[in-house]
Design a protein around this motif. Structure first.
Motif, short mmCIF file in Angstrom:
data_model
loop_
_atom_site.label_atom_id
_atom_site.label_comp_id
_atom_site.label_asym_id
_atom_site.label_seq_id
_atom_site.Cartn_x
_atom_site.Cartn_y
_atom_site.Cartn_z
N THR A 42 0.68 -0.73 -0.32
CA THR A 42 -0.10 -0.36 -0.17
C THR A 42 1.34 0.98 -0.20
O THR A 42 1.81 1.32 1.37
N ILE A 44 1.07 4.58 0.62
CA ILE A 44 0.84 5.51 1.98
C ILE A 44 0.42 7.33 1.24
O ILE A 44 -0.66 8.59 1.28
N SER A 67 0.19 10.00 8.22
CA SER A 67 -0.86 9.18 8.77
C SER A 67 0.16 7.50 7.93
O SER A 67 -0.39 6.50 8.73
N ASP A 72 6.03 1.34 8.90
CA ASP A 72 5.91 1.89 7.83
C ASP A 72 8.07 1.63 6.86
O ASP A 72 8.36 2.33 7.26
N ARG A 151 3.80 0.86 3.18
CA ARG A 151 3.24 -0.31 3.83
C ARG A 151 2.44 -1.89 3.33
O ARG A 151 2.29 -1.75 1.59
#
Length: 261
Positions: A42, A44, A67, A72, A151
């Motif tokens: 993902t 971010i 976020s 991460d 992530r």
């Protein structure tokens, strides 16, 4: 009940998808765990900072995306309009340097690039930003830098890169491809010798210009830009992407590939 190790006698290592769903996105079949299954990589978001001048008294301060969470991946990608064959960038403590390149000796490129990455800790999240110093007292070097956050990445081999440069006046540069794996994320960065390179565009199918910035004024101004692939990679190659500038000059570009879990 034991974990699934094969399907109809075919080992899981030899299966890439089930009914079109990538194996990495399947965690179980009818409640039975699949070893090695993982979440989807993902993206971010990103933050950017620029400095004019950019020197030892005035570092880049690149925020960590709001976020981001512990664990991460943060990837720094920075550049200056530095016409000298010296490295003003240096390794940042706790970060892994991927690229640190000044102007090649005897070749006019007039830009320096720096790429580094780190798996973010609680201290990083608490700090909220990263200082990127530049070892010069000159008052006319200008610089900019991005931090992208990811992530569900491969913690053992998070990224791969490829880079190139134009050493003569060109109005575009094609970023080289990286060979990775299916399911990875690809994005490209460019640094152009002059603020007149902005606005930057890309007409490469499947790619979108995410950001471009004209930094500073005068002889040592700089244009930087980022383009992202519109979807996770469906083949092992990122493909190439071409940046188009509003003027002609020297430039560098970097392809960055993020490996999935």
């Amino acid at each position: 009940m034991p974990d699934i190790t094969d399907i109809n006698g075919v080992a899981l290592s030899g299966i890439t998808d089930i009914n079109g769903v990538a194996k990495a996105n399947i965690t179980d079949i009818n409640g039975v765990d699949i070893p090695g299954a993982s979440a989807t990589l993902t993206y971010i978001g990103y933050e950017f900072d620029e400095k004019n001048p950019f020197n030892s008294s005035n570092p880049l301060v690149v925020n960590i995306h709001s976020s981001a969470v512990v664990g991460d991946l943060g990837v720094l990608m920075c550049a200056t309009d530095n016409p000298f064959a010296v490295n003003g960038f240096a390794d940042i403590s706790g970060w892994t340097t991927e690229i640190l390149k000044a102007e090649p000796s005897g070749v006019s490129v007039d830009t320096e690039i720096y790429c580094a990455y780190k798996i973010l800790t609680a201290s990083d999240i608490s700090a909220g930003s990263v200082n990127v110093p530049y070892d010069t007292t000159l008052t006319y070097i200008e610089g900019g830098g991005y931090m992208h956050i990811f992530r569900n990445f491969d913690t053992s081999t998070p990224i791969a890169t490829a880079d190139n440069y134009n050493s003569n006046n060109q109005s575009s540069i094609t970023t080289p491809a990286v060979t990775g794996v299916v399911g990875g994320f690809a994005y490209a960065f460019t640094a152009f010798d002059g603020g007149d390179g902005d606005p930057v565009t890309t007409s490469t199918s499947g790619w979108t210009l995410e950001s471009d910035h004209d930094i500073g004024t005068g002889q040592y101004d700089l244009t930087v830009a980022v383009a992202t692939k519109n979807a996770l990679c469906t083949t092992t190659s990122t493909g190439t992407v071409t940046f188009n500038f509003s003027a002609s000059d020297q430039a560098r570009s970097v392809m960055i590939f993020i490996y999935p879990e």
